[in-house]
Design a protein around this motif. Structure first.
Motif, PDB file in Angstrom:
ATOM      1  N   TYR A  20     -72.912 -63.028 -60.379  1.00 32.97           N
ATOM      2  CA  TYR A  20     -72.668 -63.254 -61.807  1.00 32.97           C
ATOM      3  C   TYR A  20     -71.598 -63.407 -62.305  1.00 32.97           C
ATOM      4  O   TYR A  20     -70.286 -62.393 -62.011  1.00 32.97           O
ATOM      5  N   PRO A  21     -70.677 -63.722 -63.194  1.00 32.14           N
ATOM      6  CA  PRO A  21     -71.776 -64.689 -64.234  1.00 32.14           C
ATOM      7  C   PRO A  21     -72.629 -66.178 -64.321  1.00 32.14           C
ATOM      8  O   PRO A  21     -71.029 -66.910 -62.928  1.00 32.14           O
ATOM      9  N   ARG A  45     -80.375 -60.143 -66.992  1.00 29.51           N
ATOM     10  CA  ARG A  45     -80.905 -58.866 -67.697  1.00 29.51           C
ATOM     11  C   ARG A  45     -79.883 -59.824 -69.157  1.00 29.51           C
ATOM     12  O   ARG A  45     -80.554 -59.217 -70.419  1.00 29.51           O
ATOM     13  N   LYS A  46     -78.684 -59.985 -69.059  1.00 30.58           N
ATOM     14  CA  LYS A  46     -77.739 -60.518 -69.870  1.00 30.58           C
ATOM     15  C   LYS A  46     -77.342 -61.540 -70.152  1.00 30.58           C
ATOM     16  O   LYS A  46     -77.450 -62.450 -69.106  1.00 30.58           O
ATOM     17  N   GLU A  67     -80.269 -59.356 -74.219  1.00 35.22           N
ATOM     18  CA  GLU A  67     -80.542 -58.610 -73.509  1.00 35.22           C
ATOM     19  C   GLU A  67     -81.645 -58.018 -72.627  1.00 35.22           C
ATOM     20  O   GLU A  67     -83.343 -57.928 -73.891  1.00 35.22           O
ATOM     21  N   SER A  98     -75.885 -61.279 -66.442  1.00 36.81           N
ATOM     22  CA  SER A  98     -76.395 -60.084 -65.254  1.00 36.81           C
ATOM     23  C   SER A  98     -77.540 -60.158 -65.076  1.00 36.81           C
ATOM     24  O   SER A  98     -78.489 -60.805 -65.600  1.00 36.81           O
ATOM     25  N   TRP A 100     -81.093 -58.291 -63.382  1.00 42.04           N
ATOM     26  CA  TRP A 100     -81.901 -56.898 -62.540  1.00 42.04           C
ATOM     27  C   TRP A 100     -82.111 -56.186 -61.088  1.00 42.04           C
ATOM     28  O   TRP A 100     -82.244 -56.181 -60.291  1.00 42.04           O
ATOM     29  N   ASP A 102     -80.788 -59.316 -57.211  1.00 43.72           N
ATOM     30  CA  ASP A 102     -78.942 -60.093 -57.011  1.00 43.72           C
ATOM     31  C   ASP A 102     -79.676 -61.676 -56.746  1.00 43.72           C
ATOM     32  O   ASP A 102     -78.164 -62.190 -57.849  1.00 43.72           O
TER      33      ASP A 102
END
Length: 117
Positions: A20-21, A45-46, A67, A98, A100, A102
């Motif tokens: 990420y990103p 996630r984000k 989020e 990001s 939760w 990989d």
């Protein structure tokens, strides 16, 4: 491929490469007034969405961020309002900052808005 994000089939998807990103860019055929965006994904996630009004995608401005809660691998559907009146955009850039896990997958990205006159 990234084109799976907009093919209308929720069974197809684009998968991140593990770092990420990650980002993808949506190009509109004409300038559009964007009022809302939706994303169907897993393990994200984000997320930040940016817009560009230029004919070439080189200057970006953030229009919203999300989020997303952990979902244990279940589909995450998030819709967020950008502006009631809409914001002008020739391009949208979606940055997954990001996750939760990989890797994450994006099955659909949609935009609510209208072409400018």
């Amino acid at each position: 491929p990234a084109s799976n994000i907009i093919d209308g089939d929720d069974e197809t998807f684009w998968m991140t490469t593990g770092l990420y990103p990650q980002e993808f860019i949506i190009k509109f055929g004409v300038m559009a007034m964007v009022s809302k965006v939706s994303i169907l994904c897993t393990y994200a996630r984000k997320i930040v969405v940016e817009r560009c009004e230029n004919s070439s995608p080189f200057s970006w401005e953030e229009v919203c961020n999300m989020e997303l809660p952990a979902s244990d691998g279940r589909a995450q559907l998030e819709t967020i309002g950008v502006s009631r009146q809409g914001v002008p955009a020739s391009y949208l850039k979606v940055k997954i900052l990001s996750g939760w896990d990989d890797f994450c997958s994006v099955h659909r990205f949609s935009v609510t808005g209208k072409p400018t006159e």
